[in-house]
Design an enzyme around this catalytic site. Structure first.
Site, short mmCIF file in Angstrom:
data_model
loop_
_atom_site.label_atom_id
_atom_site.label_comp_id
_atom_site.label_asym_id
_atom_site.label_seq_id
_atom_site.Cartn_x
_atom_site.Cartn_y
_atom_site.Cartn_z
N ASP A 61 33.84 46.10 37.53
CA ASP A 61 32.57 46.71 37.93
C ASP A 61 32.53 47.12 39.40
O ASP A 61 31.46 47.20 40.00
CB ASP A 61 31.39 45.75 37.64
CG ASP A 61 31.21 45.50 36.16
OD1 ASP A 61 31.50 46.41 35.37
OD2 ASP A 61 30.77 44.39 35.79
N GLU A 62 33.68 47.40 39.98
CA GLU A 62 33.73 47.80 41.39
C GLU A 62 34.44 49.14 41.58
O GLU A 62 34.85 49.48 42.68
CB GLU A 62 34.42 46.72 42.23
CG GLU A 62 33.65 45.41 42.30
CD GLU A 62 34.29 44.38 43.21
OE1 GLU A 62 35.14 44.78 44.03
OE2 GLU A 62 33.95 43.19 43.11
#
Length: 282
Positions: A226-227
């Site tokens: 999620d980055e």
């Protein structure tokens, strides 16, 4: 013939004039051009659309551009022909709101892609795939079968000649093996509460804290969960009068909108990834 060209290279004088003159001398007409310079890294970015009325082929253009300009300016570049329609695979789990939305947008002509298959680790979405007449593949994933499952997924993606993948609320971590096969070609969607409200019930946690805005983020998938580079984001305001179900409903609406926007930018060749940051041309 209409071509879209994406360029990034070390910033220096003369890039724009060299590129535009190259196109002009080969009978091209520029119909769109935009550029951006990242001052921190001294990197130049440009997106350009041009039309050619002569008999110049894509292969000829690519070969000449590579030898005349790309080497000279140390360019990282791509060129795409307008008539090429990308193939998009959809991965989904139990939540089907984004899947329904994407298939509806595709059916109405809003998303100019082919959807050759849908892959899921649950059987729930099979009826949706059948409704839209798209091949469906149920590939269960467990800790012990994850490697085998991804091998099956990659085989199917290769068989259907898939260009990029959309994780429409696919609740599995994508391994480095898959990411390496599709670098900056896997788009994910999630709520924007991370990292403050991680876990299985972020809306419940956010409700208890009395948040005043909720949001959603679409991004390219990288090894860092999620980055990845952000493509699109949006938010909606909430108040103490909204229930947990209200927050969830608003959040799902945002997820659908933001995912569709991110996909549209990708298929229109309006995104460029550089150092975990996405340059988005509008």
């Amino acid at each position: 013939m209409k071509l879209t060209i994406l360029i990034n290279c070390p910033d220096q004088a003369g890039i724009i004039s060299s590129v535009t003159n190259f196109i002009h001398t080969r009978g091209g007409n520029i119909v769109y051009i935009d550029q951006y310079v990242d001052k921190e890294s001294a990197t130049f970015f440009m997106r350009l659309e041009s039309e050619f009325s002569n008999t110049l082929t894509l292969a000829e253009f690519t070969a000449e551009f590579k030898t005349s300009l790309a080497a000279l300016y140390q360019m990282q570049w791509e060129v795409h022909k307008e008539i090429t329609v990308p193939k998009m695979a959809i991965f989904v789990s139990k939540y089907d709101h984004c899947l329904y939305d994407l298939l509806s947008r595709h059916s109405s002509g809003e998303l100019d892609v082919e959807i050759p298959l849908i892959i899921s680790n649950h059987e729930k979405a099979e009826s949706i795939a059948t409704q839209f007449n798209i091949p469906f593949y149920h590939i269960p994933v467990t800790k012990t079968t994850k490697k085998e499952a991804e091998e099956k997924q990659l085989a199917l993606l290769a068989e259907y000649k898939v260009d990029f993948i959309v994780l429409a609320r696919y609740m599995q971590i994508v391994s480095q093996t898959v990411i390496d096969q599709y670098p900056n070609k896997i788009i994910n969607i999630h709520h924007s509460f991370l990292p403050a409200f991680a876990g299985a019930k972020p809306y419940h946690a956010a409700y208890k804290r009395g948040v005043k805005i909720i949001g959603a983020t679409s991004h390219y998938v990288t090894a860092d969960l999620d980055e990845g580079p952000i493509i699109e984001q949006d938010v909606a305001t909430v108040s103490h009068t909204h229930s947990i179900n209200d927050l969830i409903a608003k959040g799902r609406d945002l997820e659908k909108i933001v995912l569709a926007r991110g996909i549209k930018l990708h298929i229109e060749r309006k995104t460029m990834v550089f150092n975990n940051k996405t340059i988005v041309f509008i």
